[in-house]
Design a protein around this motif. Structure first.
Motif, PDB file in Angstrom:
ATOM      1  N   LEU A  86       0.808  -1.217   0.000  1.00  0.00           N
ATOM      2  CA  LEU A  86       0.000   0.000   0.000  1.00  0.00           C
ATOM      3  C   LEU A  86       0.843   1.269   0.000  1.00  0.00           C
ATOM      4  O   LEU A  86       0.501   2.245  -0.647  1.00  0.00           O
ATOM      5  CB  LEU A  86      -0.926   0.028   1.226  1.00  0.00           C
ATOM      6  N   TYR A  87       1.947   1.242   0.748  1.00  0.00           N
ATOM      7  CA  TYR A  87       2.743   2.454   0.915  1.00  0.00           C
ATOM      8  C   TYR A  87       4.126   2.376   0.268  1.00  0.00           C
ATOM      9  O   TYR A  87       4.935   3.275   0.447  1.00  0.00           O
ATOM     10  CB  TYR A  87       2.881   2.794   2.403  1.00  0.00           C
ATOM     11  N   GLY A  88       4.416   1.328  -0.466  1.00  0.00           N
ATOM     12  CA  GLY A  88       5.705   1.212  -1.145  1.00  0.00           C
ATOM     13  C   GLY A  88       6.875   1.109  -0.185  1.00  0.00           C
ATOM     14  O   GLY A  88       7.931   1.677  -0.426  1.00  0.00           O
ATOM     15  N   LEU A  89       6.698   0.368   0.904  1.00  0.00           N
ATOM     16  CA  LEU A  89       7.743   0.235   1.918  1.00  0.00           C
ATOM     17  C   LEU A  89       8.678  -0.922   1.582  1.00  0.00           C
ATOM     18  O   LEU A  89       8.253  -1.926   1.015  1.00  0.00           O
ATOM     19  CB  LEU A  89       7.108  -0.001   3.292  1.00  0.00           C
ATOM     20  N   PRO A  90       9.944  -0.802   1.963  1.00  0.00           N
ATOM     21  CA  PRO A  90      10.887  -1.893   1.694  1.00  0.00           C
ATOM     22  C   PRO A  90      10.666  -3.073   2.642  1.00  0.00           C
ATOM     23  O   PRO A  90      10.130  -2.903   3.739  1.00  0.00           O
ATOM     24  CB  PRO A  90      12.256  -1.246   1.951  1.00  0.00           C
ATOM     25  N   GLU A  91      11.057  -4.238   2.206  1.00  0.00           N
ATOM     26  CA  GLU A  91      10.999  -5.435   3.045  1.00  0.00           C
ATOM     27  C   GLU A  91      12.224  -5.416   3.949  1.00  0.00           C
ATOM     28  O   GLU A  91      13.281  -5.936   3.594  1.00  0.00           O
ATOM     29  CB  GLU A  91      10.956  -6.695   2.165  1.00  0.00           C
ATOM     30  N   ALA A  92      12.093  -4.758   5.099  1.00  0.00           N
ATOM     31  CA  ALA A  92      13.226  -4.539   5.991  1.00  0.00           C
ATOM     32  C   ALA A  92      12.790  -4.764   7.433  1.00  0.00           C
ATOM     33  O   ALA A  92      11.626  -4.563   7.752  1.00  0.00           O
ATOM     34  CB  ALA A  92      13.763  -3.118   5.807  1.00  0.00           C
ATOM     35  N   PRO A  93      13.651  -5.181   8.293  1.00  0.00           N
ATOM     36  CA  PRO A  93      15.081  -5.377   8.144  1.00  0.00           C
ATOM     37  C   PRO A  93      15.453  -6.661   7.407  1.00  0.00           C
ATOM     38  O   PRO A  93      16.605  -6.858   7.045  1.00  0.00           O
ATOM     39  CB  PRO A  93      15.583  -5.414   9.586  1.00  0.00           C
ATOM     40  N   CYS A  94      14.469  -7.553   7.199  1.00  0.00           N
ATOM     41  CA  CYS A  94      14.685  -8.751   6.388  1.00  0.00           C
ATOM     42  C   CYS A  94      13.321  -9.195   5.874  1.00  0.00           C
ATOM     43  O   CYS A  94      12.357  -8.443   5.962  1.00  0.00           O
ATOM     44  CB  CYS A  94      15.386  -9.849   7.201  1.00  0.00           C
ATOM     45  N   GLU A  95      13.204 -10.392   5.344  1.00  0.00           N
ATOM     46  CA  GLU A  95      11.945 -10.870   4.786  1.00  0.00           C
ATOM     47  C   GLU A  95      10.836 -10.826   5.832  1.00  0.00           C
ATOM     48  O   GLU A  95      11.068 -11.071   7.013  1.00  0.00           O
ATOM     49  CB  GLU A  95      12.096 -12.305   4.291  1.00  0.00           C
ATOM     50  N   ASP A  96       9.621 -10.544   5.374  1.00  0.00           N
ATOM     51  CA  ASP A  96       8.478 -10.421   6.278  1.00  0.00           C
ATOM     52  C   ASP A  96       8.297 -11.662   7.149  1.00  0.00           C
ATOM     53  O   ASP A  96       8.044 -11.554   8.346  1.00  0.00           O
ATOM     54  CB  ASP A  96       7.190 -10.174   5.485  1.00  0.00           C
ATOM     55  N   SER A  97       8.405 -12.825   6.552  1.00  0.00           N
ATOM     56  CA  SER A  97       8.188 -14.056   7.325  1.00  0.00           C
ATOM     57  C   SER A  97       9.225 -14.208   8.440  1.00  0.00           C
ATOM     58  O   SER A  97       8.893 -14.639   9.544  1.00  0.00           O
ATOM     59  CB  SER A  97       8.207 -15.276   6.413  1.00  0.00           C
ATOM     60  N   LEU A  98      10.458 -13.839   8.180  1.00  0.00           N
ATOM     61  CA  LEU A  98      11.496 -13.938   9.212  1.00  0.00           C
ATOM     62  C   LEU A  98      11.269 -12.921  10.327  1.00  0.00           C
ATOM     63  O   LEU A  98      11.450 -13.236  11.503  1.00  0.00           O
ATOM     64  CB  LEU A  98      12.881 -13.737   8.592  1.00  0.00           C
ATOM     65  N   VAL A  99      10.872 -11.722   9.952  1.00  0.00           N
ATOM     66  CA  VAL A  99      10.591 -10.683  10.946  1.00  0.00           C
ATOM     67  C   VAL A  99       9.503 -11.170  11.899  1.00  0.00           C
ATOM     68  O   VAL A  99       9.636 -11.072  13.119  1.00  0.00           O
ATOM     69  CB  VAL A  99      10.167  -9.369  10.247  1.00  0.00           C
ATOM     70  N   HIS A 100       8.432 -11.735  11.342  1.00  0.00           N
ATOM     71  CA  HIS A 100       7.327 -12.183  12.183  1.00  0.00           C
ATOM     72  C   HIS A 100       7.643 -13.466  12.931  1.00  0.00           C
ATOM     73  O   HIS A 100       7.173 -13.650  14.052  1.00  0.00           O
ATOM     74  CB  HIS A 100       6.052 -12.328  11.350  1.00  0.00           C
ATOM     75  N   PHE A 101       8.424 -14.343  12.352  1.00  0.00           N
ATOM     76  CA  PHE A 101       8.748 -15.592  13.038  1.00  0.00           C
ATOM     77  C   PHE A 101       9.640 -15.344  14.244  1.00  0.00           C
ATOM     78  O   PHE A 101       9.401 -15.876  15.324  1.00  0.00           O
ATOM     79  CB  PHE A 101       9.433 -16.586  12.097  1.00  0.00           C
ATOM     80  N   PHE A 102      10.659 -14.520  14.083  1.00  0.00           N
ATOM     81  CA  PHE A 102      11.631 -14.340  15.162  1.00  0.00           C
ATOM     82  C   PHE A 102      11.240 -13.269  16.174  1.00  0.00           C
ATOM     83  O   PHE A 102      11.675 -13.333  17.320  1.00  0.00           O
ATOM     84  CB  PHE A 102      13.029 -14.049  14.598  1.00  0.00           C
ATOM     85  N   CYS A 103      10.436 -12.302  15.781  1.00  0.00           N
ATOM     86  CA  CYS A 103      10.039 -11.269  16.740  1.00  0.00           C
ATOM     87  C   CYS A 103       8.664 -10.716  16.415  1.00  0.00           C
ATOM     88  O   CYS A 103       8.510  -9.557  16.029  1.00  0.00           O
ATOM     89  CB  CYS A 103      11.079 -10.155  16.802  1.00  0.00           C
TER      90      CYS A 103
END
Length: 150
Positions: A86-103
Motif C-alpha cells: 500500500l505504501y511502497g515500503l521496503p521489506e526490511a530489516p529482512c523478509e516479512d516471514s522472518l521478521v514475524h517468526f523471530f520477533c
C-alpha cells in the motif's frame, strides 16, 4: 468536513524502526500480552473493514493456541506485506516471514506504529477512520507476462 488523505510521512520508507517499540511502552506491553488484539486492529484497518477486529483477533488467538507451532506468524506476515504494498515500503530489516517468526511482538508494534503515523487511530476501527481519512488507492491487479499474441 472534507476527507483527509492519510499522509506518507517518509516517502516510501518506514516511519518507525523495527525496535522502536521500546519508545512506546504502552503499545509494546499491550502487544506482548495481547498480540491478538493488536493484530485484530491492524487487520481491520488493512482489510478496510472487510474483517472485524474481533474476527481477526479470534483467528490469530486460535492459531496461537491450537497449533502450538507459532503458525500465526504466517497469517500476520501477510498483513505486513499488504501494508508494504500500500505504501511502497521496503521489506526490511529482512523478509516479512522472518521478521514475524523471530520477533512477532516487535513486528506487530511496527505495523501498528506505521498505521498511527499515517493518521489511523487503530482503536476506533475502520468505520470511524473511514469517516476521517480517505484510504490509500487500491493497487491495480498485477498482470503476469508470458502470454502474447502472435
Amino acid at each position: 468536513m472534507a476527507a483527509v488523505q492519510p499522509h506518507n510521512p517518509t516517502g516510501g520508507q518506514w516511519s518507525t524502526g523495527f525496535c522502536d517499540c521500546i519508545d512506546d511502552l504502552e503499545n509494546s506491553c499491550f502487544t506482548l500480552w495481547c498480540p491478538c488484539v493488536t493484530f485484530g486492529h491492524i487487520a481491520e484497518i488493512l482489510d478496510q473493514g472487510y474483517t472485524t477486529c474481533q474476527r481477526s483477533g479470534i483467528v490469530y488467538a486460535l492459531l496461537c493456541t491450537l497449533t502450538l507451532t507459532r503458525l500465526q506468524f504466517l497469517h500476520s506476515c501477510g498483513y505486513r506485506a499488504k501494508l508494504r504494498r500500500l505504501y511502497g515500503l521496503p521489506e526490511a530489516p529482512c523478509e516479512d516471514s522472518l521478521v514475524h517468526f523471530f520477533c512477532e511482538p516487535c513486528a506487530l508494534c511496527q505495523i501498528a506504529g506505521e498505521l498511527r503515523n499515517r493518521g489511523y487511530d487503530l482503536e476506533k476501527g475502520w468505520e470511524e477512520n473511514k469517516k476521517r481519512l480517505k484510504p490509500p488507492a487500491k493497487l491495480p491487479p498485477s498482470v503476469e507476462s508470458g502470454m502474447s499474441r502472435d
